[in-house]
Scaffold this active site. Structure first.
Site, PDB file in Angstrom:
ATOM      1  CG  ASN A   3       1.184 -10.050  -3.692  1.00  0.00           C
ATOM      2  OD1 ASN A   3       0.345 -10.676  -3.302  1.00  0.00           O
ATOM      3  ND2 ASN A   3       2.384 -10.149  -3.008  1.00  0.00           N
ATOM      4  CD1 TRP A   4      -5.113  -7.610  -5.342  1.00  0.00           C
ATOM      5  CD2 TRP A   4      -6.939  -8.573  -4.693  1.00  0.00           C
ATOM      6  NE1 TRP A   4      -5.988  -7.020  -6.155  1.00  0.00           N
ATOM      7  CE2 TRP A   4      -7.087  -7.897  -5.739  1.00  0.00           C
ATOM      8  CE3 TRP A   4      -7.738  -9.437  -4.417  1.00  0.00           C
ATOM      9  CZ2 TRP A   4      -8.361  -7.926  -6.453  1.00  0.00           C
ATOM     10  CZ3 TRP A   4      -9.027  -9.510  -4.977  1.00  0.00           C
ATOM     11  CH2 TRP A   4      -9.237  -8.831  -5.969  1.00  0.00           C
ATOM     12  CE  LYS A   5       2.569  -7.260  -0.675  1.00  0.00           C
ATOM     13  NZ  LYS A   5       3.885  -6.313   0.070  1.00  0.00           N
ATOM     14  CG  HIS A  38       6.346 -11.699  -1.712  1.00  0.00           C
ATOM     15  ND1 HIS A  38       6.415 -11.128  -0.624  1.00  0.00           N
ATOM     16  CD2 HIS A  38       6.000 -10.601  -2.506  1.00  0.00           C
ATOM     17  CE1 HIS A  38       6.115  -9.586  -0.743  1.00  0.00           C
ATOM     18  NE2 HIS A  38       5.715  -9.551  -2.070  1.00  0.00           N
ATOM     19  CD  GLU A  55       4.810  -9.243   2.228  1.00  0.00           C
ATOM     20  OE1 GLU A  55       4.955  -7.860   2.030  1.00  0.00           O
ATOM     21  OE2 GLU A  55       3.896  -9.933   1.836  1.00  0.00           O
ATOM     22  CD  GLU A  82       9.613  -9.614  -3.591  1.00  0.00           C
ATOM     23  OE1 GLU A  82       8.460  -9.066  -3.387  1.00  0.00           O
ATOM     24  OE2 GLU A  82       9.884 -10.523  -3.000  1.00  0.00           O
ATOM     25  N   GLY A  87       6.201  -1.870   0.378  1.00  0.00           N
ATOM     26  CA  GLY A  87       5.248  -1.207   1.396  1.00  0.00           C
ATOM     27  C   GLY A  87       6.015  -0.161   2.006  1.00  0.00           C
ATOM     28  CB  SER A  96       6.902   1.453  -3.262  1.00  0.00           C
ATOM     29  OG  SER A  96       7.004   1.066  -1.755  1.00  0.00           O
ATOM     30  N   GLY A 152       2.005  -4.027  -5.341  1.00  0.00           N
ATOM     31  CA  GLY A 152       1.564  -4.618  -4.016  1.00  0.00           C
ATOM     32  C   GLY A 152       0.218  -3.604  -3.703  1.00  0.00           C
TER      33      GLY A 152
END
Length: 263
Positions: free
Chosen positions: A13-15, A106, A108, A178, A184, A222, A243
């Site tokens: 997941n490149w975000k 997700h 976020e 997650e 992160g 992570s 991530g």
């Protein structure tokens, strides 16, 4: 019963990263690593979730790899079809552009953009009805874990989507656990804690659907090469949603290799 016979998934997941030139170099480096020592598809599904503006370019670049690498959308509209919805990308538009996989829920999206269960249900329903495979994310906050509510929160998030998923569609869902406090932050749930939650998720899924024992449950939080081998050894951890480490070709390759080696 464990999910140890399930083919693992490793999804990067490149975000909201990286810039175009860096993305191109990252893809080239990753494809070269696969050329040097391939990870066969039967041992590990590999996917990359870039920003929306790069989906088709990444899709086309990945076609040049020596194996299938899936292109995954990071989000999908709660609105189906086409119409006057500025800024939205529907499930049907993704499918029309040969993007067959999507992340939904997700942390976020839940935390920063306040996506409540009703919104996520609409996204899941639209994605499944359009023929997409959904990687559905669940997880608890540090406060919820410390209050002893982790299992309750995660299982409720699983139950939330049950109302919009029919019996045949469960086979098109991958679950990603997650823990929010590990995303992160550099913190990772211990393999024992992660396995315990994954086993509980599988138990919950099995009470909802006959597909529960066959569904892949990924760990996200992570994940890096240093902990991937231990995580991969857990019977109910069927891959990783990666991530930051997916922005480094070698790190992402080593994580995929770790899970592929469990087969």
């Amino acid at each position: 019963m464990s999910g140890s016979t399930i083919t693992p998934w490793v999804v990067g997941n490149w975000k909201m990263n990286p810039m175009q030139a860096d993305a191109s170099a990252l893809l080239q480096n990753f494809k070269q690593l696969l050329n040097n020592q391939n990870i066969v598809e039967e041992n590990c599904h590999i996917g990359i979730a870039p920003v929306a503006i790069a989906l088709t370019a990444v899709r086309d670049s990945l076609k040049q790899a020596n194996r299938t690498i899936l292109t995954v959308a990071q989000d999908v509209s709660r609105v189906a079809g086409t119409g006057a919805y500025t800024g939205e990308i529907s499930a049907e538009l993704l499918k029309d552009n040969a993007i067959d996989f999507v992340l939904v829920g997700h942390s976020e999206r839940r935390e920063i953009f306040d996506e409540q269960p009703q919104i996520l249900n609409e996204k899941v329903k639209n994605a499944l009805n359009a023929g997409l495979t959904v990687i559905y994310c669940v997880g608890e906050s540090l406060e919820q874990r410390e209050a002893g509510q982790a299992e309750q929160v995660v299982l409720q998030q699983i139950c939330d989507i049950a109302a919009v998923v029919n019996a045949e569609q469960w086979k098109n869902i991958v679950v990603a656990y997650e823990p929010i406090w590990a995303i992160g932050t550099g913190k990772t749930a211990s393999p024992e804690d992660a396995q315990a939650m994954h086993a509980k998720i599988r138990q919950g899924l099995s009470q909802i659907t006959a597909e529960g024992q066959n569904m892949a449950i990924l760990y996200g939080g992570s994940v890096k090469p240093e902990n991937a081998v231990e995580l991969a050894a857990c019977p109910d951890i069927n891959g990783a949603l990666v991530g930051g480490a997916s922005l480094n070709a070698e790190s992402f390759y080593k994580i995929a290799q770790a899970f592929a080696n469990t087969k």
